[in-house]
Design an enzyme around this catalytic site. Structure first.
Site, PDB file in Angstrom:
ATOM      1  N   HIS A 112       0.419  -1.189   0.239  1.00 20.32           N
ATOM      2  CA  HIS A 112       0.402   0.018   0.181  1.00 20.32           C
ATOM      3  C   HIS A 112       1.096   1.167   0.303  1.00 20.32           C
ATOM      4  CE1 HIS A 112      -3.703  -1.903   1.922  1.00 20.32           C
ATOM      5  NE2 HIS A 112      -3.356  -2.331   0.780  1.00 20.32           N
ATOM      6  N   ASN A 204      -4.376 -12.348  15.357  1.00 20.64           N
ATOM      7  CA  ASN A 204      -5.456 -11.346  15.580  1.00 20.64           C
ATOM      8  C   ASN A 204      -6.116 -11.217  17.121  1.00 20.64           C
ATOM      9  OD1 ASN A 204      -5.464  -9.152  13.990  1.00 20.64           O
ATOM     10  ND2 ASN A 204      -7.448  -9.637  13.689  1.00 20.64           N
TER      11      ASN A 204
HETATM   12  P1  OAD Z   1      -7.671  -3.090  10.754  1.00 17.05           P
HETATM   13  O1  OAD Z   1      -7.105  -0.669  11.114  1.00 17.05           O
HETATM   14  O2  OAD Z   1      -8.894  -2.505   9.581  1.00 17.05           O
HETATM   15  O3  OAD Z   1      -7.794  -3.645  11.391  1.00 17.05           O
HETATM   16  C1  OAD Z   1      -6.478  -3.470  12.586  1.00 17.05           C
HETATM   17  C2  OAD Z   1      -6.767  -5.330  12.757  1.00 17.05           C
HETATM   18  O4  OAD Z   1      -5.849  -5.396  13.967  1.00 17.05           O
HETATM   19  C3  OAD Z   1      -8.641  -5.365  13.634  1.00 17.05           C
HETATM   20  O5  OAD Z   1      -8.531  -6.632  13.062  1.00 17.05           O
HETATM   21  C4  OAD Z   1      -8.531  -5.282  15.134  1.00 17.05           C
HETATM   22  O6  OAD Z   1      -8.329  -6.373  16.019  1.00 17.05           O
HETATM   23  C5  OAD Z   1      -6.643  -5.478  14.864  1.00 17.05           C
HETATM   24  N1  OAD Z   1      -5.890  -5.683  16.492  1.00 17.05           N
HETATM   25  C6  OAD Z   1      -6.405  -3.743  17.149  1.00 17.05           C
HETATM   26  N2  OAD Z   1      -5.006  -4.167  17.492  1.00 17.05           N
HETATM   27  C7  OAD Z   1      -4.583  -5.060  17.839  1.00 17.05           C
HETATM   28  C8  OAD Z   1      -3.321  -5.536  18.600  1.00 17.05           C
HETATM   29  N3  OAD Z   1      -2.088  -4.621  19.272  1.00 17.05           N
HETATM   30  N4  OAD Z   1      -2.265  -6.744  18.535  1.00 17.05           N
HETATM   31  C9  OAD Z   1      -3.040  -7.398  17.368  1.00 17.05           C
HETATM   32  N5  OAD Z   1      -3.630  -7.079  16.863  1.00 17.05           N
HETATM   33  C10 OAD Z   1      -4.683  -5.425  16.745  1.00 17.05           C
HETATM   34  O7  OAD Z   1      -6.068  -2.287   9.788  1.00 17.05           O
HETATM   35  P2  OAD Z   1      -5.817  -3.656   8.470  1.00 17.05           P
HETATM   36  O8  OAD Z   1      -6.006  -4.147   8.012  1.00 17.05           O
HETATM   37  O9  OAD Z   1      -4.352  -3.123   8.459  1.00 17.05           O
HETATM   38  O10 OAD Z   1      -5.837   0.733   3.716  1.00 17.05           O
HETATM   39  O11 OAD Z   1      -6.256  -2.076   7.392  1.00 17.05           O
HETATM   40  C11 OAD Z   1      -6.244  -2.572   5.653  1.00 17.05           C
HETATM   41  C12 OAD Z   1      -6.302  -1.359   5.081  1.00 17.05           C
HETATM   42  O12 OAD Z   1      -7.597  -0.061   4.860  1.00 17.05           O
HETATM   43  C13 OAD Z   1      -4.848  -0.477   5.403  1.00 17.05           C
HETATM   44  O13 OAD Z   1      -3.803  -0.972   4.358  1.00 17.05           O
HETATM   45  C14 OAD Z   1      -5.365   1.394   4.469  1.00 17.05           C
HETATM   46  C15 OAD Z   1      -6.686   0.740   5.636  1.00 17.05           C
HETATM   47  O14 OAD Z   1      -7.491   1.753   4.514  1.00 17.05           O
HETATM   48  C16 OAD Z   1      -5.140   2.038   2.899  1.00 17.05           C
HETATM   49  O15 OAD Z   1      -4.806   2.950   2.756  1.00 17.05           O
HETATM   50  C17 OAD Z   1      -4.634   1.934   1.102  1.00 17.05           C
END
Ligand code: OAD
Length: 237
Positions: A112, A204
């Site tokens: 990304h 996760n």
């Molecule tokens: P999200 O914010 O959608 O998801 C974060 C995940 O991490 C969730 O499932 C939480 O439960 C988990 N989480 C939070 N704290 C945690 C911890 N301390 N340990 C383990 N897990 C934890 O973020 P992404 O999945 O990365 O794209 O989002 C994907 C994409 O959506 C990003 O790259 C971004 C966004 O829109 C772009 O900007 C192109």
């Protein structure tokens, strides 16, 4: 040091959850970035055309913030796994921070984009960028004031997909860490991996949207469950 059991080629997908305990906001958790900003206002090519100042300021703030953060135990554990002599480890990250690299990981693919890069829309060059873009600085390569954040916005194609699928085809194990499974194509990697006969593991805080696709899911904070998993793998080898 072992051979990591039968899992020699490992593809690791990381998301915002791996950097959460470093103090970087996730996107979809309570108080996350997409609660504070509408995606359509800051993370699309249309938003950049409509209101470039808003978009540039949003990424300038995030670029500044990331430079005050430090890698955590999860980033360090993954870098340690990568250094194991017998395993081939690729970290495919959806994160735009540089915390995997600062923890010492070398094999990181930014699907990304990168907050610490600027991309010139005039000459296509990418330049390391730690300062701001709101003031319309000129491109170090061509001199045009045409820099944008090197971030893949919604509606744009993620980077290096061919390489990622190639790595998945060669993998013995696919691990997804700290991602909600809401954004494609990354969210589809687990299904792709399964179709290719690859073992799949999810680490996760809570079950992600695609959780049922994984052979195994372990829940907990990344700084605890990632080092524990790496220890297990290294000890088993
Ligand atoms: P999200 O914010 O959608 O998801 C974060 C995940 O991490 C969730 O499932 C939480 O439960 C988990 N989480 C939070 N704290 C945690 C911890 N301390 N340990 C383990 N897990 C934890 O973020 P992404 O999945 O990365 O794209 O989002 C994907 C994409 O959506 C990003 O790259 C971004 C966004 O829109 C772009 O900007 C192109």
């Amino acid at each position: 040091m072992g051979d990591m059991g039968n899992n020699r080629n490992i593809v690791i997908l990381t998301g915002a959850g791996v950097s959460a305990e470093s103090g970087i906001d996730t996107f979809r958790d309570g108080g996350g970035l997409w609660e504070q900003h509408r995606v359509e206002d800051v993370a699309t090519p249309e938003a950049f055309q409509r209101d470039p100042d808003l978009v540039l300021r949003f990424y300038d703030m995030r670029r500044e913030a990331v430079q005050t953060k430090e890698p955590n135990a999860a980033h360090h554990a993954l870098a340690r796994l990568e250094r194991e002599p017998d395993g081939d480890v690729l970290i495919v990250t959806q994160n735009v921070d540089d915390l995997h690299e600062r923890a010492g990981a070398k094999n990181v693919l930014y699907m990304h984009g990168e907050l610490l890069n600027a991309w010139c829309t005039a000459c296509d060059a990418r330049s390391r960028w730690t300062g701001t873009l709101i003031d319309r600085p000129t491109c170090p390569a061509c001199g045009a004031p045409a820099l944008r954040p090197d971030i893949v916005w919604f509606g744009e194609m993620p980077y290096r997909m061919e390489e990622i699928y190639g790595a998945l085809r060669r993998a013995d194990l696919f691990v997804s860490i700290g991602t909600s499974g809401a954004v494609y194509p990354a969210a589809g990697f687990v299904r792709d991996a399964r179709e290719m006969g690859v073992e799949t593991l999810e680490l996760n805080l809570e079950r992600s949207e695609g959780s049922s696709w994984f052979h195994e899911t372990r829940l907990g904070p990344a700084t605890e469950i990632v080092p524990a998993w790496v220890d297990e793998l290294v000890d088993a080898g």
